[in-house]
Design a protein around this motif. Structure first.
Motif, PDB file in Angstrom:
ATOM      1  N   THR A  96      43.403  30.390  34.643  1.00 46.21           N
ATOM      2  CA  THR A  96      43.704  29.054  34.100  1.00 46.21           C
ATOM      3  C   THR A  96      42.688  27.999  34.514  1.00 46.21           C
ATOM      4  N   ASP A  97      42.273  28.001  35.776  1.00 42.94           N
ATOM      5  CA  ASP A  97      41.395  26.939  36.272  1.00 42.94           C
ATOM      6  C   ASP A  97      39.909  27.271  36.178  1.00 42.94           C
ATOM      7  N   LEU A  98      39.570  28.562  36.310  1.00 44.95           N
ATOM      8  CA  LEU A  98      38.162  28.944  36.343  1.00 44.95           C
ATOM      9  C   LEU A  98      37.679  29.600  35.055  1.00 44.95           C
ATOM     10  N   GLY A  99      38.577  29.805  34.099  1.00 47.60           N
ATOM     11  CA  GLY A  99      38.177  30.298  32.788  1.00 47.60           C
ATOM     12  C   GLY A  99      37.960  31.789  32.653  1.00 47.60           C
ATOM     13  N   ALA A 100      38.481  32.588  33.573  1.00 48.51           N
ATOM     14  CA  ALA A 100      38.342  34.043  33.462  1.00 48.51           C
ATOM     15  C   ALA A 100      39.235  34.549  32.329  1.00 48.51           C
ATOM     16  N   HIS A 101      38.676  35.364  31.441  1.00 46.19           N
ATOM     17  CA  HIS A 101      39.453  35.896  30.318  1.00 46.19           C
ATOM     18  C   HIS A 101      39.415  37.413  30.237  1.00 46.19           C
ATOM     19  N   ASP A 102      38.864  38.043  31.270  1.00 51.22           N
ATOM     20  CA  ASP A 102      38.859  39.498  31.311  1.00 51.22           C
ATOM     21  C   ASP A 102      38.890  39.954  32.760  1.00 51.22           C
ATOM     22  N   ALA A 103      39.192  41.235  32.947  1.00 50.57           N
ATOM     23  CA  ALA A 103      39.339  41.772  34.301  1.00 50.57           C
ATOM     24  C   ALA A 103      38.037  41.688  35.090  1.00 50.57           C
ATOM     25  N   ARG A 104      36.913  41.878  34.426  1.00 51.62           N
ATOM     26  CA  ARG A 104      35.622  41.827  35.125  1.00 51.62           C
ATOM     27  C   ARG A 104      35.390  40.451  35.735  1.00 51.62           C
ATOM     28  N   THR A 105      35.656  39.396  34.982  1.00 49.58           N
ATOM     29  CA  THR A 105      35.446  38.042  35.486  1.00 49.58           C
ATOM     30  C   THR A 105      36.430  37.722  36.610  1.00 49.58           C
ATOM     31  N   VAL A 106      37.682  38.143  36.454  1.00 47.60           N
ATOM     32  CA  VAL A 106      38.660  37.955  37.528  1.00 47.60           C
ATOM     33  C   VAL A 106      38.185  38.677  38.785  1.00 47.60           C
ATOM     34  N   LYS A 107      37.678  39.862  38.617  1.00 45.34           N
ATOM     35  CA  LYS A 107      37.165  40.647  39.741  1.00 45.34           C
ATOM     36  C   LYS A 107      36.036  39.902  40.454  1.00 45.34           C
ATOM     37  N   LEU A 108      35.113  39.337  39.692  1.00 43.41           N
ATOM     38  CA  LEU A 108      33.994  38.611  40.288  1.00 43.41           C
ATOM     39  C   LEU A 108      34.452  37.347  41.010  1.00 43.41           C
ATOM     40  N   LEU A 109      35.484  36.699  40.505  1.00 46.32           N
ATOM     41  CA  LEU A 109      35.950  35.448  41.100  1.00 46.32           C
ATOM     42  C   LEU A 109      36.914  35.644  42.268  1.00 46.32           C
ATOM     43  N   THR A 110      37.627  36.766  42.294  1.00 49.04           N
ATOM     44  CA  THR A 110      38.680  36.945  43.304  1.00 49.04           C
ATOM     45  C   THR A 110      38.500  38.162  44.205  1.00 49.04           C
ATOM     46  N   ARG A 111      37.634  39.094  43.838  1.00 48.95           N
ATOM     47  CA  ARG A 111      37.434  40.377  44.518  1.00 48.95           C
ATOM     48  C   ARG A 111      38.569  41.377  44.235  1.00 48.95           C
ATOM     49  N   ALA A 112      39.479  41.046  43.337  1.00 52.06           N
ATOM     50  CA  ALA A 112      40.545  41.985  42.973  1.00 52.06           C
ATOM     51  C   ALA A 112      39.922  43.231  42.355  1.00 52.06           C
ATOM     52  N   GLY A 113      40.253  44.384  42.895  1.00 47.27           N
ATOM     53  CA  GLY A 113      39.706  45.641  42.395  1.00 47.27           C
ATOM     54  C   GLY A 113      38.412  46.067  43.056  1.00 47.27           C
ATOM     55  N   MET A 114      37.979  45.350  44.090  1.00 49.07           N
ATOM     56  CA  MET A 114      36.717  45.682  44.748  1.00 49.07           C
ATOM     57  C   MET A 114      36.919  46.350  46.106  1.00 49.07           C
ATOM     58  N   GLY A 115      38.150  46.691  46.442  1.00 51.72           N
ATOM     59  CA  GLY A 115      38.444  47.289  47.736  1.00 51.72           C
ATOM     60  C   GLY A 115      38.284  48.794  47.733  1.00 51.72           C
ATOM     61  N   TRP A 116      38.928  49.432  48.689  1.00 55.75           N
ATOM     62  CA  TRP A 116      38.811  50.876  48.883  1.00 55.75           C
ATOM     63  C   TRP A 116      39.180  51.678  47.640  1.00 55.75           C
ATOM     64  N   CYS A 117      40.186  51.240  46.906  1.00 58.15           N
ATOM     65  CA  CYS A 117      40.642  52.042  45.753  1.00 58.15           C
ATOM     66  C   CYS A 117      39.832  51.764  44.494  1.00 58.15           C
ATOM     67  N   GLN A 118      38.956  50.752  44.523  1.00 65.02           N
ATOM     68  CA  GLN A 118      38.109  50.414  43.381  1.00 65.02           C
ATOM     69  C   GLN A 118      38.919  50.157  42.109  1.00 65.02           C
ATOM     70  N   GLY A 119      40.089  49.531  42.255  1.00 68.84           N
ATOM     71  CA  GLY A 119      40.898  49.159  41.108  1.00 68.84           C
ATOM     72  C   GLY A 119      41.796  50.249  40.569  1.00 68.84           C
ATOM     73  N   ARG A 120      41.852  51.382  41.238  1.00 67.36           N
ATOM     74  CA  ARG A 120      42.727  52.457  40.748  1.00 67.36           C
ATOM     75  C   ARG A 120      44.195  52.049  40.806  1.00 67.36           C
ATOM     76  N   VAL A 121      44.551  51.224  41.796  1.00 65.72           N
ATOM     77  CA  VAL A 121      45.941  50.800  41.951  1.00 65.72           C
ATOM     78  C   VAL A 121      46.206  49.521  41.176  1.00 65.72           C
ATOM     79  N   CYS A 122      45.324  48.540  41.278  1.00 64.32           N
ATOM     80  CA  CYS A 122      45.607  47.216  40.714  1.00 64.32           C
ATOM     81  C   CYS A 122      44.903  46.933  39.384  1.00 64.32           C
ATOM     82  N   GLY A 123      44.015  47.781  38.954  1.00 63.37           N
ATOM     83  CA  GLY A 123      43.191  47.496  37.780  1.00 63.37           C
ATOM     84  C   GLY A 123      43.968  47.144  36.531  1.00 63.37           C
ATOM     85  N   GLN A 124      45.011  47.896  36.240  1.00 68.52           N
ATOM     86  CA  GLN A 124      45.812  47.623  35.045  1.00 68.52           C
ATOM     87  C   GLN A 124      46.504  46.266  35.149  1.00 68.52           C
ATOM     88  N   ALA A 125      47.066  45.958  36.324  1.00 66.88           N
ATOM     89  CA  ALA A 125      47.766  44.683  36.503  1.00 66.88           C
ATOM     90  C   ALA A 125      46.791  43.515  36.428  1.00 66.88           C
TER      91      ALA A 125
END
Length: 106
Positions: free
Chosen positions: A37-66
């Protein structure tokens, strides 16, 4: 697995702001929503770059879909092989395979 265990409609509304979506990087639902909403991310890749979601040990295997769905994007098909934990007790109950080697001791 995603098709068999899909959450119900409106599941994103169930998430409180402090709900961890990405456990590896400790990214909360609020941070993902803020990225959208505030930073304009409209896809998972941009959210990943802005928040680090999906960049941990599992590489998004657990959280990628969400993460993809919270970003408002349709998640990409899972390219990883299907697997899930199997208790050792299940493996112990499997029948012994027949001996296919000729001349093997009985």
């Amino acid at each position: 697995m995603a098709a068999a265990h899909r959450p119900g409609a409106g599941w994103a509304d169930w998430l409180r702001d402090d709900t961890e979506v990405c456990r590896c990087e400790e990214v909360t639902a609020d941070r993902i929503r803020e990225a959208v909403t505030d930073l304009g991310a409209h896809d998972a890749r941009t959210v990943k770059l802005l928040t680090r979601a999906g960049m941990g040990w599992c590489q998004g295997r657990v959280c990628g879909q969400a993460v993809a769905r919270l970003a408002g994007a349709e998640p990409a098909p899972d390219r990883r092989p299907l697997s899930c934990p199997v208790p050792l007790s299940h493996l112990a109950r499997l029948p012994e395979p027949p001996d296919t080697h000729e001349g093997a001791p009985a």
